[in-house]
Design an enzyme around this catalytic site. Structure first.
Site, PDB file in Angstrom:
ATOM      1  N   ASN A 109     -10.650 -57.992 -78.747  1.00  0.00           N
ATOM      2  CA  ASN A 109     -10.156 -59.126 -77.946  1.00  0.00           C
ATOM      3  C   ASN A 109      -9.101 -58.641 -76.964  1.00  0.00           C
ATOM      4  O   ASN A 109      -8.394 -57.671 -77.225  1.00  0.00           O
ATOM      5  CB  ASN A 109      -9.537 -60.174 -78.885  1.00  0.00           C
ATOM      6  CG  ASN A 109      -9.056 -61.401 -78.128  1.00  0.00           C
ATOM      7  OD1 ASN A 109      -9.743 -61.919 -77.235  1.00  0.00           O
ATOM      8  ND2 ASN A 109      -7.874 -61.886 -78.464  1.00  0.00           N
ATOM      9  N   HIS A 111      -5.707 -60.161 -75.043  1.00  0.00           N
ATOM     10  CA  HIS A 111      -4.780 -61.292 -75.110  1.00  0.00           C
ATOM     11  C   HIS A 111      -3.677 -61.103 -74.062  1.00  0.00           C
ATOM     12  O   HIS A 111      -3.144 -59.995 -73.935  1.00  0.00           O
ATOM     13  CB  HIS A 111      -4.168 -61.376 -76.510  1.00  0.00           C
ATOM     14  CG  HIS A 111      -3.218 -62.521 -76.665  1.00  0.00           C
ATOM     15  ND1 HIS A 111      -3.652 -63.832 -76.759  1.00  0.00           N
ATOM     16  CD2 HIS A 111      -1.867 -62.571 -76.687  1.00  0.00           C
ATOM     17  CE1 HIS A 111      -2.594 -64.621 -76.846  1.00  0.00           C
ATOM     18  NE2 HIS A 111      -1.498 -63.889 -76.801  1.00  0.00           N
ATOM     19  N   SER A 138      -2.538 -57.155 -74.242  1.00  0.00           N
ATOM     20  CA  SER A 138      -2.889 -56.306 -75.380  1.00  0.00           C
ATOM     21  C   SER A 138      -4.382 -56.381 -75.638  1.00  0.00           C
ATOM     22  O   SER A 138      -4.984 -57.456 -75.512  1.00  0.00           O
ATOM     23  CB  SER A 138      -2.178 -56.788 -76.655  1.00  0.00           C
ATOM     24  OG  SER A 138      -0.792 -56.913 -76.460  1.00  0.00           O
ATOM     25  N   ASP A 147      -5.190 -63.883 -82.777  1.00  0.00           N
ATOM     26  CA  ASP A 147      -4.459 -62.905 -81.960  1.00  0.00           C
ATOM     27  C   ASP A 147      -3.746 -61.870 -82.818  1.00  0.00           C
ATOM     28  O   ASP A 147      -2.621 -61.456 -82.527  1.00  0.00           O
ATOM     29  CB  ASP A 147      -3.477 -63.622 -81.014  1.00  0.00           C
ATOM     30  CG  ASP A 147      -4.207 -64.544 -80.051  1.00  0.00           C
ATOM     31  OD1 ASP A 147      -5.326 -64.202 -79.652  1.00  0.00           O
ATOM     32  OD2 ASP A 147      -3.667 -65.614 -79.724  1.00  0.00           O
TER      33      ASP A 147
HETATM   34  C1  GRF Z   1      -7.473 -63.701 -69.941  1.00  0.00           C
HETATM   35  O1  GRF Z   1      -6.135 -63.935 -69.582  1.00  0.00           O
HETATM   36  C2  GRF Z   1      -7.560 -63.115 -71.321  1.00  0.00           C
HETATM   37  O2  GRF Z   1      -6.496 -62.284 -71.621  1.00  0.00           O
HETATM   38  C3  GRF Z   1      -7.528 -64.338 -72.192  1.00  0.00           C
HETATM   39  O3  GRF Z   1      -8.258 -65.314 -71.500  1.00  0.00           O
HETATM   40  C4  GRF Z   1      -8.235 -65.016 -70.117  1.00  0.00           C
HETATM   41  C5  GRF Z   1      -9.648 -64.914 -69.678  1.00  0.00           C
HETATM   42  O4  GRF Z   1      -9.774 -64.754 -68.278  1.00  0.00           O
HETATM   43  N1  GRF Z   1      -8.062 -64.049 -73.501  1.00  0.00           N
HETATM   44  P1  GRF Z   1     -11.168 -64.351 -67.661  1.00  0.00           P
HETATM   45  O5  GRF Z   1     -12.178 -65.402 -68.110  1.00  0.00           O
HETATM   46  O6  GRF Z   1     -11.508 -62.982 -68.157  1.00  0.00           O
HETATM   47  O7  GRF Z   1     -10.973 -64.379 -66.171  1.00  0.00           O
END
Ligand code: GRF
Length: 216
Positions: A109, A111, A138, A147
Site C-alpha cells: 500500500n 499512504h 510511505s 495503514d
Molecule cells: C494517494 O494519495 C495515496 O497515497 C492514497 O490515496 C491517494 C490515491 O491517489 N492511498 P491516486 O488515485 O493514486 O491518484
C-alpha cells in the site's frame, strides 16, 4: 528477465497507477501489470489501464452481501490473472484479515504520510494542524490493522509557510509517484523482504530524495 505479475487495485483517479504504468514500460522494470481492478466502475484509473492496454475488472462491493463475499470475488479475479503481488493505489475499501493474510507480504500500500504518523484519512490537513515541518509518504506491506505493516520506503517533503492541504497534498503526490514504482520494483525483485516485521532492503542505493530504511 522474468517479470513479476502484479495487479493494481484502485478506486479513483489512479495517478499512482499511472506512475506504475509508466515505470513498467521500461524493459528493465521487474514488474508487469497484468490487471487493474476497481470497486467502482467509473474510476478514472480504469480508463488509464485501458489506454495502456492492460486488462481491467470491476468488482463492485455493492453487488455482494458482505465483505467476505466481496473479497472472495476480488481474490478470484486477481488469481485468475496469475498475479503474484497486489498493489493498492487509492483503493478505498478496508480489507479484512482474511484477504490481508492470504496475501501476507505480497500486498503493498501507499499512504500519504510518514507512518506511523497520521494513519487514516485527511493526512495533509492533520499534518498542518499538528504543525509538523516534515511530511511525506510511505509504502508498506499490508497488515490487518489499517495503514500498518513493515515499511519498504518513505519519501519526505518539507511543509512550507503558507501551505494549504492542497498545496501540501500536491507536493506529497509528486513524491508518491517516485516512491511507489521504486518500492514495487524492490518488492518484485526480492530486494525488500520481511524479516521480524521489518523490511530488509538488499540495495545500497535508493533514490537520493528517498529516505533509506534504517533496517537494511
Ligand atoms: C494517494 O494519495 C495515496 O497515497 C492514497 O490515496 C491517494 C490515491 O491517489 N492511498 P491516486 O488515485 O493514486 O491518484
Amino acid at each position: 528477465m522474468a517479470k513479476t505479475k502484479i495487479a493494481v487495485l484502485v478506486s479513483g483517479r489512479g495517478s499512482n497507477l499511472q506512475a506504475l504504468i509508466d515505470a513498467a514500460k521500461d524493459d528493465d522494470y521487474p514488474a508487469e501489470i497484468v490487471l487493474v481492478v476497481s470497486n467502482k466502475a467509473d474510476a478514472y484509473g480504469l480508463e488509464r489501464a485501458r489506454v495502456a492496454g492492460i486488462a481491467t475488472a470491476v468488482v463492485d462491493h455493492r453487488d455482494y452481501e458482505n465483505r467476505e463475499a466481496f473479497e472472495e470475488a476480488l481474490d478470484t479475479v486477481i488469481r485468475d490473472h496469475g498475479t503474484r503481488i497486489v498493489c493498492l493505489a487509492g483503493f478505498m475499501r478496508i480489507l479484512t484479515p482474511w484477504f490481508t493474510e492470504r496475501w501476507r507480504d505480497l500486498l503493498i500500500n501507499i499512504h500519504p504520510s510518514l507512518l506511523p504518523a497520521f494513519k487514516g484519512l485527511h493526512t495533509h490537513e492533520r499534518a498542518l494542524e499538528a504543525g509538523v515541518r516534515i511530511h511525506g509518504c510511505s509504502v508498506h506491506y499490508v497488515r490487518p490493522e489499517m495503514d500498518d505493516g513493515p515499511i519498504i520506503g518513505q519519501a519526505a517533503v518539507p511543509v512550507l509557510h503558507g501551505d494549504t492541504p492542497d498545496t501540501l497534498a500536491q507536493r506529497v503526490l509528486e513524491a508518491e509517484h517516485k516512491l511507489y514504482p521504486q518500492c514495487v520494483a524492490l518488492a518484485c525483485s526480492g530486494k525488500a523482504r520481511v524479516a521480524g516485521e521489518r523490511v530488509r532492503l538488499q540495495v545500497r542505493e535508493f533514490g537520493a530524495d528517498l529516505l533509506m530504511n534504517p533496517h537494511d
